[in-house]
Design an enzyme around this catalytic site. Structure first.
Site, short mmCIF file in Angstrom:
data_model
loop_
_atom_site.label_atom_id
_atom_site.label_comp_id
_atom_site.label_asym_id
_atom_site.label_seq_id
_atom_site.Cartn_x
_atom_site.Cartn_y
_atom_site.Cartn_z
N LYS A 8 0.86 -1.19 0.00
CA LYS A 8 0.00 0.00 0.00
C LYS A 8 0.89 1.23 0.00
O LYS A 8 2.06 1.19 0.37
CB LYS A 8 -0.93 0.01 1.23
N GLY A 92 11.33 -1.66 5.22
CA GLY A 92 11.74 -0.32 5.64
C GLY A 92 11.41 0.71 4.59
O GLY A 92 12.13 1.69 4.39
N GLY A 94 7.90 1.85 4.07
CA GLY A 94 6.62 2.51 4.28
C GLY A 94 5.51 1.95 3.42
O GLY A 94 4.51 2.62 3.17
N LEU A 95 5.67 0.70 2.97
CA LEU A 95 4.70 0.08 2.06
C LEU A 95 3.85 -0.99 2.74
O LEU A 95 3.00 -1.60 2.09
CB LEU A 95 5.44 -0.53 0.87
N GLY A 98 5.09 -6.21 5.68
CA GLY A 98 4.89 -7.19 6.75
C GLY A 98 3.45 -7.28 7.18
O GLY A 98 2.92 -8.37 7.44
N ASP A 132 -1.87 -1.56 11.15
CA ASP A 132 -2.43 -1.50 9.80
C ASP A 132 -2.68 -2.87 9.17
O ASP A 132 -3.05 -2.95 8.00
CB ASP A 132 -1.56 -0.64 8.88
#
Length: 267
Positions: A8, A92, A94-95, A98, A132
């Site tokens: 995302k 690392g 920001g997508l 995980g 999230d």
């Protein structure tokens, strides 16, 4: 059984204030993009987790898919499984890679073993893993608030635009990003601003993490600047970084950026 968790991007990210539970209240828009991992589970004689692709740091026991399995196995008689994760979504960045793996894994377990969990029940499990994670059970554009785990549907479609995502050779941890942010009430309503034409986003929609991340990692600032110089209608860092996306009116070549030590993704 195989699934393909997708990433995302965050369109806007306001860090509003710190909560009593140690988290922060956020306002953001989650928009799914077509950068994918591959996640497979098969029944096995013993529980096992393996991975390929991008190296995953940390202990296997801390992987969110492993945690999700043991969490749900405490409530249901699951057999041992072999989990294999091929990692393609940058770490690392920001997508939410995980978190995507965790959300898709919960749904995968539910389908494979016919647990008959409702969406609301799966969300309860997902929220225990991360703020999230529950988004990826919906996997549609939403306005997110609270810890980033409360959602309102959002009619947002960027299919008519050309969106490129650039990943510089930088890793930004969430902890690092939060250390430099100063929570504050935003001067605008992100819920309303994202409904404006994309051409107007540049002057209104912000990511509060950019100030500190750009200071510590000027190459990330440079990527955003290069996207605007190339004609992006809107460009921003996603989440807590370090990836940066640009939204263009039409497909465009980016030779200057391609010469840098970055990775491009079509989203």
């Amino acid at each position: 059984m195989l699934t393909f968790p997708n990433a995302k991007i965050n369109i806007g990210l306001n860090v509003v204030n710190r909560r009593a539970d140690g988290y922060h209240n956020l306002q953001t828009v989650f928009y799914p993009v077509n950068i994918q991992d591959a996640l497979e589970i098969v029944e096995s004689a013993r529980f096992e987790f393996t991975s390929s692709g991008i190296a995953i740091p940390g202990r296997i026991a801390d992987n969110l898919c492993v945690k999700a399995y043991h969490m749900i196995a405490a409530d249901f008689p699951l057999p041992p499984v072999h989990i294999h994760l091929h990692k393609h979504i940058p770490i690392g960045a920001g997508l939410g890679g995980g978190s995507a793996d965790a959300g898709f894994f919960i749904r995968l377990l539910n389908d494979k073993f016919q647990l008959n969990l409702s969406l609301a029940q799966m969300e309860v499990y997902a929220r225990r893993l991360g703020a999230d994670c529950a988004f990826f059970l919906h996997n549609k554009p939403v306005y997110a608030f609270g810890k980033g785990d409360e959602f309102e549907p959002l009619a947002l479609n960027l299919a008519e635009y050309f969106t490129v995502l650039v990943m510089p050779d930088v890793h930004v941890s969430t902890a690092e990003a939060y250390r430099g942010v100063k929570p504050a009430e935003p001067a605008y309503s992100l819920r309303d601003a994202v409904r404006l034409p994309v051409e107007e986003w540049k002057s209104i929609i912000k990511n509060d993490f950019e100030l500190s991340v750009f200071t510590n990692h000027p190459e990330v600032r440079g990527v955003k600047a290069a996207l605007y110089e190339a004609g992006a209608l809107y460009a921003a860092m996603s989440g807590s970084g370090a990836s940066v996306f640009g939204i263009f009116k039409q497909e465009i070549a980016l030779p200057d950026l391609e010469a840098e030590n970055v990775v491009f993704y079509g989203v």
